[in-house]
Design an enzyme around this catalytic site. Sequence first.
Site, mmCIF file in Angstrom:
data_model
loop_
_atom_site.group_PDB
_atom_site.id
_atom_site.type_symbol
_atom_site.label_atom_id
_atom_site.label_comp_id
_atom_site.label_asym_id
_atom_site.label_seq_id
_atom_site.Cartn_x
_atom_site.Cartn_y
_atom_site.Cartn_z
ATOM 1 N N CYS A 66 48.575 15.421 4.950
ATOM 2 C CA CYS A 66 48.104 16.610 4.248
ATOM 3 C C CYS A 66 47.408 16.261 2.934
ATOM 4 O O CYS A 66 47.398 15.114 2.495
ATOM 5 C CB CYS A 66 49.273 17.550 3.990
ATOM 6 N N ALA A 69 49.511 14.661 0.289
ATOM 7 C CA ALA A 69 49.739 13.235 0.553
ATOM 8 C C ALA A 69 48.585 12.396 -0.002
ATOM 9 O O ALA A 69 48.794 11.330 -0.575
ATOM 10 C CB ALA A 69 49.899 12.984 2.048
ATOM 11 N N ARG A 100 55.005 4.299 1.132
ATOM 12 C CA ARG A 100 53.687 3.725 1.438
ATOM 13 C C ARG A 100 53.616 2.221 1.205
ATOM 14 O O ARG A 100 52.620 1.599 1.472
ATOM 15 C CB ARG A 100 52.629 4.464 0.600
ATOM 16 N N HIS A 199 42.268 13.192 -2.017
ATOM 17 C CA HIS A 199 41.591 12.111 -2.744
ATOM 18 C C HIS A 199 40.600 12.705 -3.738
ATOM 19 O O HIS A 199 40.552 12.319 -4.897
ATOM 20 C CB HIS A 199 40.783 11.210 -1.801
HETATM 21 FE FE1 CFM Z 1 41.568 4.246 1.828
HETATM 22 FE FE2 CFM Z 1 42.492 3.982 4.048
HETATM 23 FE FE3 CFM Z 1 43.265 5.975 2.428
HETATM 24 FE FE4 CFM Z 1 43.942 3.418 1.904
HETATM 25 FE FE5 CFM Z 1 46.340 3.717 3.124
HETATM 26 FE FE6 CFM Z 1 44.825 4.321 5.214
HETATM 27 FE FE7 CFM Z 1 45.639 6.253 3.642
HETATM 28 MO MO1 CFM Z 1 47.338 5.026 5.142
HETATM 29 S S1 CFM Z 1 42.298 2.383 2.720
HETATM 30 S S2 CFM Z 1 43.224 4.975 0.626
HETATM 31 S S3 CFM Z 1 45.798 2.389 1.495
HETATM 32 S S4 CFM Z 1 41.427 5.664 3.455
HETATM 33 S S5 CFM Z 1 46.410 2.944 5.059
HETATM 34 S S6 CFM Z 1 42.891 3.565 6.077
HETATM 35 S S7 CFM Z 1 45.501 6.264 5.720
HETATM 36 S S8 CFM Z 1 47.479 5.489 2.925
HETATM 37 S S9 CFM Z 1 44.558 7.751 2.558
#
Ligand code: CFM
Length: 545
Positions: A66, A69, A100, A199
């Site tokens: 989500c 997260a 994580r 993000h």
């Molecule tokens: Fe970038 Fe990722 Fe992500 Fe990531 Fe991660 Fe991820 Fe993630 Mo899991 S590199 S920041 S450190 S998009 S592994 S492939 S899904 S936490 S939001």
Amino acid sequence: MATATSSKAASWDPAEVKAELLKQYPSKVARKRAKQIMINEALENETPEISANVRTIPGIITMRGCTYAGCKGVIMGPTRDIVNLVHGPIGCSFYAWLTRRNQTDAGPDGENYMTYCFSTDMQEQDIIFGGEKKLADAIQEAYDLFHPKSIAIFATCPVGLIGDDIHTVAANMKKKLGDCNVYAFSCEGYKGVSQSAGHHIANNQVFRHIVGENDEVKPGKFKINLLGEYNIGGDGFEIDRIFDKCGITCISTFSGNSTYDQFASAHTADLNAVMCHRSINYVADMLETKFGIPWIKVNFIGAGATAKSLRKIAEYFGDKELIDRVEEVIAEEMPEVEAAAAEVLPRTEGKTAMMFVGGSRAHHYKELFNEMGMKTISAGYEFGHRDDYEGRRVIPDIKVDADSRNIEEIEVEADPTRYQPRKSAKEIEALEKAGYSFKYYDGLMPDMDKGTMIIDDLNQYEAEKLVELMKPDIFCAGIKEKFSIQKLGIPMKQLHSYDSGGPYAGFKGAVNFYHEIDRLVNSKVWGYLQAPWQRNPQLSASYNY
Ligand code: CFM
């Protein structure tokens, strides 16, 4: 066209695989999913348009997480000296607590709140009467206990639904406390279609409330920021080791093993090296617009990719000493990597992999599999956007839908006093002529072979079907997929948390990865794994009249 795969699998036709995946769906769902399941054309400048960053169809068991997260867990979670206070029911905090595997070094000051779980623990009565007072009290309590330099507040779904004004609470508390920067994130889980929205929300607020707060000039000749590296399983430690060895100063990492002050000083660096494009490209763009720092795409997953990224950084600074030092470091590090690759290659060459990870690893890890002679036959992102698949050239054509419009785009202008282009237009042009590309990412698709399957927002049903049809030697995704795939007799490697392994970045990480994957794909145990229903076919009965 039949594509040969490893010895144990027969062959598969991508068009048949796609048809088989879609067969189970009602026609409307199948039409929608068809746009997210692509057979790669491997054309250089033209890739088929994929539908991405769109809502998951209700009823489908998605791999996504989500918005909360993406904001609390991903971007802000790895920063050790900010108190991350979750405003919401306790479950949201508990499930975001130390799961994580983003590692941290408590540093000389020992200020590290990572192991704590801060929450307002909302109850029914707070949902009915409002939780603002409770939030203000929780901020005060955290401040009294720890005196942190900063407190970040994260909204969970109910907070948005009842309309608590977390930003006003934060502003009032910031004023009241005086020496603590307090700000809030409207990152309710439902806010976007995935983590990706979180993000963006995190990028905006970090830029608005922290970046630029500390103008003090830090020592170092070649100063960069590493954006989009989260120190999962110690990846960031390995990258820092390499930077130190090369004489590159990392002013700030967004956000693996980071501190509040690193964010506050980010505008003093001279280059932004972007690792995970999806999660942090917004900060890269804003740092360029406001302070004049250019950004380049790098990748430290894969020994070859690491060497390439280091050379790219050295070339940017154009300093002979740095260029030579980087070559020395590569020459020193590579023999160990090459020896490890040569050792595993006879056992791993020709094996096949599938990768379905968030928004960048499905691309980055292809490098490591290539180095082991393994072929990626299918890959995709949970929440990547079209530019992560097709390259940034498609950004102007991306349709802005209601869900993306819901996420704030902040207007950034050149800072009246602190904007200072790090390279002149002429210098940029010269670098570009030499094949250097700024502000650019090519995406996953151009790197995938013709006829491979690229699938956005893969779900539980499709994952199992894909494994059944294409029989990869290894499947990479997350904890939710781990055991359902392993029950099919295929080893499953977590590429989010790395299971209990890592680091996999840089040179030492590559060696770790080769050995681990070698063990996984060559273990005999998977052949003995049969579920009860595979041994004894399902009983069926008919009425006996
Ligand atoms: Fe970038 Fe990722 Fe992500 Fe990531 Fe991660 Fe991820 Fe993630 Mo899991 S590199 S920041 S450190 S998009 S592994 S492939 S899904 S936490 S939001």
